[in-house]
Design an enzyme around this catalytic site. Structure first.
Site, mmCIF file in Angstrom:
data_model
loop_
_atom_site.group_PDB
_atom_site.id
_atom_site.type_symbol
_atom_site.label_atom_id
_atom_site.label_comp_id
_atom_site.label_asym_id
_atom_site.label_seq_id
_atom_site.Cartn_x
_atom_site.Cartn_y
_atom_site.Cartn_z
ATOM 1 C CG HIS A 21 -1.937 -1.073 1.223
ATOM 2 N ND1 HIS A 21 -3.276 -0.828 1.310
ATOM 3 C CD2 HIS A 21 -1.818 -2.421 1.115
ATOM 4 C CE1 HIS A 21 -3.941 -1.980 1.271
ATOM 5 N NE2 HIS A 21 -3.070 -2.957 1.162
ATOM 6 C CG ASP A 120 -5.062 2.166 1.939
ATOM 7 O OD1 ASP A 120 -5.987 1.442 1.523
ATOM 8 O OD2 ASP A 120 -3.862 1.912 1.781
#
Ligand code: UDP
Length: 483
Positions: A21, A120
């Protein structure tokens, strides 16, 4: 009052703090810096330490005066335990981050006005903070869009009784309740989180789908993909959230912009949390063109000792050269792999090379690489697509099961060997990829790589979409400064 157009926009980037990520969020941060936007990148204390220790990832950003790292509170930590536990620890600890974030946006902790948050897409709490402070939030899902679409379809899957299913059920049963994927999706191709015998309210899959549903509250959604790769799926996603920015493959997009705008390149730059062993590049230099299969299972996947041995025999018995990343934490049970049979040691010495962490982008770009045995993590998949390297997919968890189906069945860029792990299947897959069907895969991989390159170059869809994103952020800034 200052001229509202003269104050640079300032974006706070908040990735879920694990390698995959963080990687794509780093690339996005740098792309925004290149566009003159200031960036604050949120990082855990432990990850910041690892970046400083293992890479030049921290000093790299010195050249962008508007970039800074901001440490998250100490309690945001991966803690101990296996890979899934690590993910859950982080997810739980991130739920406590609200006061910190509020302070950063509107409290004493604020040092520069924040134009927007890019977070995110697994942290709905950031949407709450955005709504309370009036700071716009743009979501970024770093996993594959095809997986995100299946999470949106959970209710349909339950209604049609296609879910839940346990491991003992027929895994080849077709799945018909995910629009756009009716022709090829089977139970075994759904993201691994769907593999549960019941959908209890507290299950991991419920949590993922609940997080996904929240996406519609965001001002927009950034996806690390390109229209020509996943067009039909992006169209489905647009029915839920129209404002989608497909700007990938991000690692390639950054390379293209750096070359275009600054004449520098990303060579020599890494945002790895682990130390890269560069000796493998030297080893690759000595290997013939397209002769090596690169093997890596990303940063989180683990294997049992038995699986490790099956892979090892499969690779050695294939007779092909291989470069294998055996992370120090690759073995699930921490068992010692020391007693390695003599034939494996000899086969590896003759044709193989192992490292504990590789400079993967550089490895995949190397002319000696002819194939990639991968766990089908989304970054790895995109990196391989961009370099035109055909894949053997052995997915482990999360979106990897569906990514590998797309690689094998939809894009025809390699072989999907999910749910098998015996030496003869591995040997056969390596021979198929590197010899028997070499030409066929080389052709399709080359074609897709060309399309990927076009997407990130001037005039390409990803290039244009990034421009739109940047303009949108700058416009938010002007509006906020006028208010
Ligand atoms: N990676 C790397 N060196 C390695 C293995 C992986 O630099 O030896 C990088 C790889 O280039 C990718 C990331 O780690 O960008 C892994 O992300 P991915 O989404 O593929 O998998 P995850 O680790 O999230 O399962």
């Amino acid at each position: 009052m200052a001229d509202p157009t003269s104050i640079p926009a300032h974006v706070v980037i908040f990735p879920f703090p694990v390698q995959g990520h963080m990687n794509s969020m780093f690339k996005l941060s740098e792309l925004l810096c290149l566009a003159g936007i200031h960036v604050t990148y949120l990082v855990t204390v432990e990850n910041h330490k690892r970046l400083v220790q293992n890479t030049n990832g921290v000093s790299w950003y010195d050249k962008y005066p508007g970039f800074r790292f901001q440490m998250l509170p100490e309690n945001i930590s991966q803690g101990d335990g296996g890979q899934m536990k690590l993910f859950l620890n982080l997810y739980e600890s991130l739920k406590t981050v609200k006061p910190f974030l509020m302070d950063l946006l509107v409290g004493k902790g604020q040092t520069r006005p924040v134009t927007c948050l890019i977070t995110d897409g697994l942290m709905k709490l950031t949407l709450d903070v955005g709504e309370e402070t009036g700071v716009p939030v743009i979501y970024f899902r770093t996993a594959s869009p095809c997986s995100v679409w299946t999470y949106f379809c959970l209710d349909k899957l339950i209604e049609s009784r296609e879910c839940p299913f346990g491991g003992g059920d027929d895994m080849d049963l077709p799945i018909k309740s995910v629009p756009g994927m009716e022709a090829f999706l089977r139970r075994r191709d759904l993201p691994s989180l769907f593999r549960v015998p019941d959908m209890g309210d507290t299950s991991f899959i419920r949590m993922f789908c609940m997080e996904t549903e929240q996406t519609v509250r965001a001002q927009g959604l950034i996806l690390n993909t390109f229209e020509q790769l996943e067009g039909p799926i992006i169209s489905q996603l647009r029915t839920k959230i129209p404002n989608i920015y497909t700007i990938g493959p991000l690692h390639a997009h950054l390379k293209a912009r750096l070359e275009l705008e600054t004449t520098s390149s990303t060579m020599g730059f890494s945002n790895s949390l682990r130390e890269e062993d560069m000796s493998c590049i030297k080893w690759l230099e000595e290997q013939p063109l397209k002769s090596v299969i690169y093997v890596s299972f990303g940063s989180l996947a683990t294997v049992t000792k038995e699986q490790l041995m099956e892979f090892w025999y499969g690779l050695v018995n294939s007779g092909h050269r291989f470069l294998w990343v055996i992370r120090i934490d690759l073995l699930a049970d921490n068992s010692d792999k020391k007693e390695v049979p003599k034939e494996l040691e000899e086969g590896t010495k003759a044709r193989g090379y192992t490292v504990t962490w590789a400079p993967q982008e550089e490895v995949l770009a190397h002319p000696a690489i002819g194939g990639f045995l991968t766990h089908s993590g989304w970054n790895s998949t995109l990196e391989s697509i961009y370099e035109g390297v055909p894949m053997i997919c052995w997915p482990y968890l999360a979106d990897q099961q569906i990514n590998s189906r797309f690689v094998g069945e939809v894009w025809k860029l390699g072989l999907d060997i999910k749910d098998t792990c015996d030496r003869s299947s591995i040997e056969k897959a390596v021979r198929d990829l590197m010899e028997v069907r070499k030409e066929e895969f080389a052709k399709s991989a080359k074609e897709m790589a060309t399309v990927a390159r076009k997407a990130v170059n001037e005039g390409g869809d990803s290039h244009n979409n990034l421009n739109k994103l940047v303009e949108g952020i700058k416009m938010m800034n002007v509006t906020a400064n006028r208010a």
